[in-house]
Motif scaffolding. Structure first.
Motif, mmCIF file in Angstrom:
data_model
loop_
_atom_site.group_PDB
_atom_site.id
_atom_site.type_symbol
_atom_site.label_atom_id
_atom_site.label_comp_id
_atom_site.label_asym_id
_atom_site.label_seq_id
_atom_site.Cartn_x
_atom_site.Cartn_y
_atom_site.Cartn_z
ATOM 1 N N PRO A 34 0.813 -1.220 0.000
ATOM 2 C CA PRO A 34 0.000 0.000 0.000
ATOM 3 C C PRO A 34 0.850 1.275 0.000
ATOM 4 C CG PRO A 34 -0.925 -1.603 1.511
ATOM 5 C CD PRO A 34 0.368 -2.181 1.005
ATOM 6 N N SER A 35 2.001 1.262 0.672
ATOM 7 C CA SER A 35 2.892 2.430 0.644
ATOM 8 C C SER A 35 3.321 2.728 -0.783
ATOM 9 C CB SER A 35 4.146 2.189 1.487
ATOM 10 O OG SER A 35 3.861 2.278 2.853
ATOM 11 N N LEU A 36 3.572 1.675 -1.530
ATOM 12 C CA LEU A 36 3.986 1.827 -2.918
ATOM 13 C C LEU A 36 2.873 2.486 -3.733
ATOM 14 C CD1 LEU A 36 6.130 1.206 -5.023
ATOM 15 C CD2 LEU A 36 5.227 -1.106 -5.193
ATOM 16 N N VAL A 37 1.636 2.097 -3.461
ATOM 17 C CA VAL A 37 0.496 2.707 -4.165
ATOM 18 C C VAL A 37 0.381 4.188 -3.796
ATOM 19 C CG1 VAL A 37 -2.022 2.721 -4.369
ATOM 20 C CG2 VAL A 37 -0.786 0.548 -4.400
ATOM 21 N N VAL A 38 0.456 4.484 -2.505
ATOM 22 C CA VAL A 38 0.315 5.879 -2.073
ATOM 23 C C VAL A 38 1.463 6.718 -2.630
ATOM 24 C CG1 VAL A 38 0.316 7.426 -0.087
ATOM 25 C CG2 VAL A 38 -1.014 5.324 -0.008
ATOM 26 N N ALA A 39 2.697 6.195 -2.525
ATOM 27 C CA ALA A 39 3.858 6.948 -3.022
ATOM 28 C C ALA A 39 3.721 7.219 -4.514
ATOM 29 C CB ALA A 39 5.146 6.185 -2.725
ATOM 30 N N SER A 40 3.208 6.250 -5.262
ATOM 31 C CA SER A 40 3.029 6.459 -6.696
ATOM 32 C C SER A 40 1.970 7.527 -6.956
ATOM 33 C CB SER A 40 2.605 5.157 -7.385
ATOM 34 O OG SER A 40 3.576 4.165 -7.180
ATOM 35 N N HIS A 41 0.913 7.493 -6.161
ATOM 36 C CA HIS A 41 -0.133 8.505 -6.309
ATOM 37 C C HIS A 41 0.440 9.905 -6.064
ATOM 38 C CE1 HIS A 41 -4.104 10.347 -6.183
ATOM 39 N NE2 HIS A 41 -3.771 10.911 -5.047
ATOM 40 N N LEU A 42 1.333 10.024 -5.089
ATOM 41 C CA LEU A 42 1.906 11.336 -4.771
ATOM 42 C C LEU A 42 2.680 11.895 -5.955
ATOM 43 C CD1 LEU A 42 3.164 10.828 -1.111
ATOM 44 C CD2 LEU A 42 1.001 11.778 -1.902
ATOM 45 N N THR A 43 3.220 11.016 -6.786
ATOM 46 C CA THR A 43 3.920 11.472 -7.977
ATOM 47 C C THR A 43 2.968 12.240 -8.884
ATOM 48 O OG1 THR A 43 5.263 9.486 -7.828
ATOM 49 C CG2 THR A 43 5.368 10.692 -9.891
ATOM 50 N N PHE A 44 1.714 11.849 -8.878
ATOM 51 C CA PHE A 44 0.741 12.453 -9.785
ATOM 52 C C PHE A 44 -0.076 13.563 -9.122
ATOM 53 C CE2 PHE A 44 1.150 8.019 -11.299
ATOM 54 C CZ PHE A 44 1.564 8.262 -12.595
ATOM 55 N N CYS A 45 -0.215 13.518 -7.804
ATOM 56 C CA CYS A 45 -1.249 14.330 -7.170
ATOM 57 C C CYS A 45 -0.662 15.389 -6.238
ATOM 58 C CB CYS A 45 -2.213 13.442 -6.394
ATOM 59 S SG CYS A 45 -3.521 14.378 -5.596
ATOM 60 N N PHE A 46 -0.778 16.641 -6.685
ATOM 61 C CA PHE A 46 -0.256 17.738 -5.885
ATOM 62 C C PHE A 46 -0.998 17.864 -4.551
ATOM 63 C CE2 PHE A 46 -0.411 22.083 -4.402
ATOM 64 C CZ PHE A 46 0.941 22.403 -4.369
ATOM 65 N N ASN A 47 -2.290 17.664 -4.589
ATOM 66 C CA ASN A 47 -3.090 17.864 -3.378
ATOM 67 C C ASN A 47 -2.686 16.913 -2.271
ATOM 68 O OD1 ASN A 47 -4.789 20.025 -4.123
ATOM 69 N ND2 ASN A 47 -5.890 18.626 -5.479
ATOM 70 N N CYS A 48 -2.523 15.643 -2.631
ATOM 71 C CA CYS A 48 -2.161 14.668 -1.606
ATOM 72 C C CYS A 48 -0.735 14.887 -1.137
ATOM 73 C CB CYS A 48 -2.360 13.248 -2.120
ATOM 74 S SG CYS A 48 -4.108 12.811 -2.205
#
Ligand SMILES: [Zn+2]
Lengths: 247, 273
Positions: A34-48
């Motif tokens: 799950p950390s890998l999923v969240v970290a990847s999302h952060l690459t795309f998402c300024f808000n998060c």
């Protein structure tokens, strides 16, 4: 940032990890998949990224207030000795002007190694996992009709694992429910399910209450799937096949 | 919260702060924490978290949340007397920022030692609380501080304070450690892995062939194993229910299932592609 050379930054994410996932990620209590999923999302998402920055500031504050746990007596001496083996830190040439959009945080400690081939298309956190595979094509394994996988985190005794899934256009991932939490992020293409439409960078979270059948549209879809418990497929044949493939 | 007088004390949060309860942003009037360290969201009563944004970072620190415990102000008296205003940054925090910058500028070992003495035991405590064994926590605390030395030039006090920056390094090392522990999954030589992909794209025809192939495999199983597999996957029974249904010991059910799966896996691996 050398990642994603050919891919435009997704404008606005519509599906984000929930507050609990962001908090657990920021504090380091989320499991590795799950950390890998969240970290990847952060690459795309300024808000998060902004939210996680804030939570990390809280983490820094917590670090200050933790009762210290003393290290071995010679710990500092050993650290100083290890410094000698390191090159002297290099001062930056000049402080660059603040950039409008800060670089995504490094989700893992070491810098993302250079990865060539298809792996180079994925965000740094994923490349980090793929680096032992070095270059060229990923070792995709067939998982079912039109679905291939690369296992990133082998299923552990508590049932958590992470895998890349590549799904052919106009293919559905078999209907399933969850015996734990499921976190999925779209890395290419997209999919739709009963909950909504997921595109590049979007995160789909599902728990025991959710049964769904993600369907891929006209473009091939690659997503990263992290689970904290086994998936339960509705079809017996799929269950058998999944068991053979250790899904 | 039982103290009515205290509940009427207000403080002013001079910069956007995040509510840990509703994760929304607040600025302006809030309620101080009784201990004097922190403020509470006026709507959810959860703690407010500082936003370490560049414009505020220079002049404000967490200490801006500190409020004198006495006197407790009467109701309605807000404003100048009751306002919790920004205090200058706590010198200790500023020193840590300066230590990192001294490392970046001239490889200052004294500064490193100061950081090590302060942070290494705290990083170790953090890692221990997250389940790292003693020896691993000790080693990762060392690694964290060595990473501070290596990356000192990347430290940007406008983005995050020293403790936040070091916290994220420790957190990332922890994730990295978990990744390494999971690394065997990446071994393409692992004999347990399902065989390599067929060359060429999958097709619906292939899907049918795969299904047929699977069915053929099922047909080759000894009856006792096929029955167990049938119950487990087609009727979705638990191992215990299968044992009851077939009047067999649980261990026998499990071993038959294991044998059946091994045979099927072997069969699937011979799948012509
Ligand atoms: Zn987001």
């Amino acid at each position: 940032m050398n990642a994603l050379p050919s891919r435009p930054v997704a404008p606005v994410m519509t599906h984000h990890p929930d507050v609990l996932a962001l908090t657990d990620y920021a504090f380091g209590s989320l499991r590795v998949g799950p950390s890998l999923v969240v970290a990847s999302h952060l690459t795309f998402c300024f808000n998060c990224r902004d939210r996680v920055d804030t939570l990390e500031a809280w983490g820094g504050e917590a670090l200050e207030s933790l009762p210290p746990d003393p290290l071995a007596d010679d710990a500092l001496d050993r650290a100083l000795a290890r410094l000698d083996a390191l090159p002297a830190p290099v001062a930056p040439p000049a402080l660059p002007a603040p950039v409008a959009s800060p670089a995504p945080p490094a989700p893992v400690a070491s810098p993302a190694p250079r990865v060539t081939g298809e792996a180079a298309e994925y965000p740094a956190p994923v490349r980090q996992f793929l680096s032992p595979l070095a270059s060229g094509h990923l070792p995709w394994q067939p998982l079912g009709p039109g679905i291939r996988q690369v296992v990133l985190v082998k299923p552990t005794s508590d049932g958590s694992c992470a895998r890349l899934l590549s799904i052919r256009p106009r293919t559905a991932f078999p209907r399933h429910s969850h015996r734990g939490l499921e976190y999925a992020i779209v890395l290419a293409g997209g999919f739709d399910d009963e909950q909504g439409r997921y595109r590049l960078g979007d995160v789909a979270q599902a728990d025991e209450r959710v049964s769904h059948r993600p369907e891929v549209g006209d473009e091939p879809c690659v997503c990263l799937l992290a689970t904290t418990g086994p998936l339960h497929f509705s079809s017996p044949l799929v269950r058998l096949y999944a068991s053979l493939a250790r899904l | 919260m039982a103290d009515p007088a205290w509940s009427r004390v207000a403080c002013t949060v001079a910069f956007p702060a995040l509510c840990s309860g509703c994760l929304s942003w607040h600025q302006g009037t809030a309620r101080p924490v009784r201990s004097g360290h922190g403020a509470l969201c006026p709507c959810s009563d959860a703690r407010l978290i500082r936003k370490a944004a560049p414009p505020f970072r220079v002049s404000l620190s967490w200490s801006a949340f500190r409020v004198p415990l006495a006197p407790v102000l009467p109701a309605g008296q807000r404003g100048v007397g009751g306002v919790m205003t920004a205090l200058p940054p706590a010198p200790a925090l500023a020193d840590h920022d300066a230590c990192i910058q001294a490392i970046a500028l001239h490889g200052d070992r004294e500064a490193f030692a100061a950081l090590f003495r302060h942070f290494a035991p705290r990083v170790k405590a953090y890692l221990r609380r997250h389940g790292a064994p003693e020896a691993q926590a000790e080693e990762l605390a060392q690694e964290t501080l060595l990473a501070v030395w290596r990356k000192a030039a990347q430290f940007d006090p406008a983005r995050a304070g020293a403790s936040t920056w070091i916290f994220t390094i420790a957190r990332n090392l922890r994730i990295d450690q978990m990744r390494k522990e999971g690394r065997p999954a990446l071994d393409p030589e692992d004999p347990l892995l399902v065989p390599p992909p067929p060359s060429g794209a999958d097709s619906t025809v292939e899907a049918h062939e795969r299904e047929e192939h699977l069915q053929k495999g099922l047909a080759t199983l000894p009856a006792e194993q096929a029955t167990v597999l049938q119950l487990a996957f087609y009727e979705d029974l638990s191992h215990t229910s299968i044992a009851e249904r077939l009047n067999l010991p649980l261990g026998t059910v499990k071993s038959r299932l294991r044998l059946a799966l091994a045979k099927m896996r072997d069969h699937v691996s011979k799948e012509p592609s």
